[in-house]
Design a protein around this motif. Structure first.
Motif, PDB file in Angstrom:
ATOM      1  N   ALA A   1     -13.445  13.985  -0.586  1.00 33.94           N
ATOM      2  CA  ALA A   1     -14.778  14.199  -0.011  1.00 33.94           C
ATOM      3  C   ALA A   1     -14.746  15.297   1.051  1.00 33.94           C
ATOM      4  CB  ALA A   1     -15.305  12.891   0.581  1.00 33.94           C
ATOM      5  N   LYS A   2     -13.641  15.364   1.813  1.00 36.22           N
ATOM      6  CA  LYS A   2     -13.531  16.389   2.863  1.00 36.22           C
ATOM      7  C   LYS A   2     -12.991  17.706   2.307  1.00 36.22           C
ATOM      8  CE  LYS A   2     -14.268  15.722   6.688  1.00 36.22           C
ATOM      9  NZ  LYS A   2     -15.579  15.838   7.386  1.00 36.22           N
ATOM     10  N   GLY A   3     -12.395  17.664   1.110  1.00 34.09           N
ATOM     11  CA  GLY A   3     -11.735  18.866   0.584  1.00 34.09           C
ATOM     12  C   GLY A   3     -10.430  19.164   1.310  1.00 34.09           C
ATOM     13  N   TRP A   4      -9.759  18.120   1.780  1.00 38.11           N
ATOM     14  CA  TRP A   4      -8.514  18.293   2.531  1.00 38.11           C
ATOM     15  C   TRP A   4      -7.310  17.884   1.682  1.00 38.11           C
ATOM     16  CZ3 TRP A   4      -9.995  15.524   7.813  1.00 38.11           C
ATOM     17  CH2 TRP A   4     -11.004  16.275   8.448  1.00 38.11           C
ATOM     18  N   LYS A   5      -6.170  18.533   1.939  1.00 33.10           N
ATOM     19  CA  LYS A   5      -4.934  18.232   1.212  1.00 33.10           C
ATOM     20  C   LYS A   5      -3.971  17.508   2.147  1.00 33.10           C
ATOM     21  CE  LYS A   5      -1.332  20.479  -1.489  1.00 33.10           C
ATOM     22  NZ  LYS A   5      -0.337  19.675  -0.770  1.00 33.10           N
ATOM     23  N   LEU A   6      -3.534  16.335   1.718  1.00 24.74           N
ATOM     24  CA  LEU A   6      -2.694  15.488   2.581  1.00 24.74           C
ATOM     25  C   LEU A   6      -1.289  16.064   2.737  1.00 24.74           C
ATOM     26  CD1 LEU A   6      -2.829  12.702   4.084  1.00 24.74           C
ATOM     27  CD2 LEU A   6      -1.659  11.736   2.089  1.00 24.74           C
ATOM     28  N   THR A   7      -0.835  16.179   3.991  1.00 26.68           N
ATOM     29  CA  THR A   7       0.548  16.628   4.231  1.00 26.68           C
ATOM     30  C   THR A   7       1.396  15.541   4.884  1.00 26.68           C
ATOM     31  OG1 THR A   7      -0.073  17.598   6.376  1.00 26.68           O
ATOM     32  CG2 THR A   7      -0.129  19.061   4.446  1.00 26.68           C
ATOM     33  N   HIS A   8       0.767  14.592   5.609  1.00 25.07           N
ATOM     34  CA  HIS A   8       1.526  13.565   6.337  1.00 25.07           C
ATOM     35  C   HIS A   8       0.806  12.217   6.306  1.00 25.07           C
ATOM     36  CE1 HIS A   8       2.982  17.312   8.135  1.00 25.07           C
ATOM     37  NE2 HIS A   8       4.067  16.656   8.507  1.00 25.07           N
ATOM     38  N   ILE A   9       1.597  11.160   6.404  1.00 23.04           N
ATOM     39  CA  ILE A   9       1.054   9.842   6.738  1.00 23.04           C
ATOM     40  C   ILE A   9       1.776   9.386   8.007  1.00 23.04           C
ATOM     41  CG2 ILE A   9       0.857   7.406   6.072  1.00 23.04           C
ATOM     42  CD1 ILE A   9       0.820   8.340   3.124  1.00 23.04           C
ATOM     43  N   LEU A  10       1.007   8.952   8.999  1.00 19.32           N
ATOM     44  CA  LEU A  10       1.598   8.358  10.205  1.00 19.32           C
ATOM     45  C   LEU A  10       1.345   6.856  10.134  1.00 19.32           C
ATOM     46  CD1 LEU A  10       0.406  10.835  13.023  1.00 19.32           C
ATOM     47  CD2 LEU A  10       2.232  11.107  11.341  1.00 19.32           C
ATOM     48  N   THR A  11       2.393   6.091   9.930  1.00 22.48           N
ATOM     49  CA  THR A  11       2.271   4.641   9.799  1.00 22.48           C
ATOM     50  C   THR A  11       2.421   3.985  11.169  1.00 22.48           C
ATOM     51  OG1 THR A  11       3.165   4.668   7.546  1.00 22.48           O
ATOM     52  CG2 THR A  11       3.340   2.587   8.762  1.00 22.48           C
ATOM     53  N   THR A  12       1.463   3.106  11.519  1.00 19.56           N
ATOM     54  CA  THR A  12       1.580   2.406  12.810  1.00 19.56           C
ATOM     55  C   THR A  12       2.445   1.150  12.698  1.00 19.56           C
ATOM     56  OG1 THR A  12      -0.430   1.070  12.453  1.00 19.56           O
ATOM     57  CG2 THR A  12      -0.688   3.191  13.609  1.00 19.56           C
ATOM     58  N   HIS A  13       2.328   0.447  11.569  1.00 16.93           N
ATOM     59  CA  HIS A  13       3.155  -0.753  11.374  1.00 16.93           C
ATOM     60  C   HIS A  13       3.193  -1.137   9.905  1.00 16.93           C
ATOM     61  CE1 HIS A  13      -0.848  -2.539  11.741  1.00 16.93           C
ATOM     62  NE2 HIS A  13      -0.383  -3.716  11.341  1.00 16.93           N
ATOM     63  N   ARG A  14       4.073  -2.038   9.571  1.00 12.10           N
ATOM     64  CA  ARG A  14       4.489  -2.277   8.196  1.00 12.10           C
ATOM     65  C   ARG A  14       3.492  -3.055   7.344  1.00 12.10           C
ATOM     66  NH1 ARG A  14       6.118  -7.387   7.113  1.00 12.10           N
ATOM     67  NH2 ARG A  14       6.369  -8.827   8.863  1.00 12.10           N
ATOM     68  N   HIS A  15       2.485  -3.689   7.929  1.00 15.09           N
ATOM     69  CA  HIS A  15       1.604  -4.569   7.157  1.00 15.09           C
ATOM     70  C   HIS A  15       0.978  -3.847   5.962  1.00 15.09           C
ATOM     71  CE1 HIS A  15       1.056  -7.618  10.678  1.00 15.09           C
ATOM     72  NE2 HIS A  15       2.106  -7.900   9.937  1.00 15.09           N
ATOM     73  N   GLY A  16       0.797  -4.608   4.876  1.00 16.62           N
ATOM     74  CA  GLY A  16       0.297  -4.030   3.636  1.00 16.62           C
ATOM     75  C   GLY A  16      -1.058  -3.361   3.765  1.00 16.62           C
TER      76      GLY A  16
END
Ligand code: ZN
Ligand code: FE
Length: 260
Positions: A49-64
């Motif tokens: 929707a934004k037309g953005w390409k994902l380069t990173h995920i920043l995970t805060t914690h392990r929950h599913g």
């Protein structure tokens, strides 16, 4: 252009039942991070929707409900996954583990990491000082805080106290829309707090219009969130804990919320 870099663009969207996903884009480099990935399809749809390409995920914690999208998004985009050192073995697809005091660059943006354990043993918060924004996962919510699943009450209080010391104008994103229930509960803890009364009314009006109440701001939480207000004489008197350490007053608020 010379001088300061442009502020990042931030896009928040609802996910699953009551989660939020967040995308942040550094306009000077095109780097795009998802803060947690509750669901691969919903994060992918928001990116599209934004037309953005994902380069990173920043995970805060392990929950599913914060990591289930990690592997599908990594398979689709080849993104780099950064997550908490304290539970790195439980974060799907993690490439780089970070913890207290670590800093890293997200494009041109410096990200600082705090350990904020309590909800899970390795939970981290990401702070981008130049953008005056923090991503607190399930540690701090508007007028609430995360359930203490893996740590103890003193640990959770210490985590919240770190967030309370961020600059007051810091905008805080969190993992869920729990605000209306939190406001109702908070009024049972500190009914005489006028800022809280006003905020609770505003939240009811916003939810009635179907609007989000996230993100929040540190100064607003300091004034209205009973989990951040163990120094409040009214709360201490109500609990009969006038001389207790802050963490014990916090623990009593949390216990009452567990039973509410
Ligand atoms: Zn969680
Ligand atoms: Fe969650």
């Amino acid at each position: 252009m010379s001088g300061s870099s442009a502020k990042p663009e931030i896009h928040q969207f609802p996910c699953l039942k009551d989660n939020y996903g967040v995308l942040i884009r550094d306009p000077s480099t095109g780097v795009v991070a998802a803060i947690d990935a509750p669901n691969g399809d919903e994060v992918a749809a928001a990116l599209k929707a934004k037309g953005w390409k994902l380069t990173h995920i920043l995970t805060t914690h392990r929950h599913g409900d914060h990591t289930d999208g990690n592997l599908p998004l990594k398979a689709a985009t080849g993104c780099t996954i950064i997550g908490p050192k304290g539970e790195a073995d439980l974060v799907p697809g993690i490439d780089k583990a970070v913890g207290e005091g670590d800093t890293f660059m997200l494009g041109s943006l410096e990200v600082r990491v705090f350990d904020t354990p309590g909800h899970t043993k390795g939970h981290v918060t990401y702070w981008i000082p130049a953008a005056e924004v923090a991503f607190a996962g399930d540690t701090l919510f508007p007028m609430g805080c995360g359930r203490v699943f893996e740590g103890n009450m003193e640990q959770m209080w210490n985590s919240l106290a770190k967030l309370a010391k961020l600059p007051p104008q810091t905008v805080v994103y969190c993992g869920h829309e729990y605000t209306q229930a939190n406001a109702k509960f908070s009024l049972t803890i500190e009914p005489e707090n006028e800022a809280l009364q006003t905020r609770a009314r505003e939240v009811d009006a916003k939810r009635a219009r179907g609007e989000t109440t996230v993100p929040t701001r540190i100064d607003i939480e300091l004034a209205t969130n009973p989990f951040l207000r163990p120094q409040s004489p009214a709360i201490r008197k109500r609990f009969g804990l006038e001389t207790a350490p802050d963490w014990q007053v916090f623990a009593e608020v949390r216990e009452r919320k567990n039973k509410a």
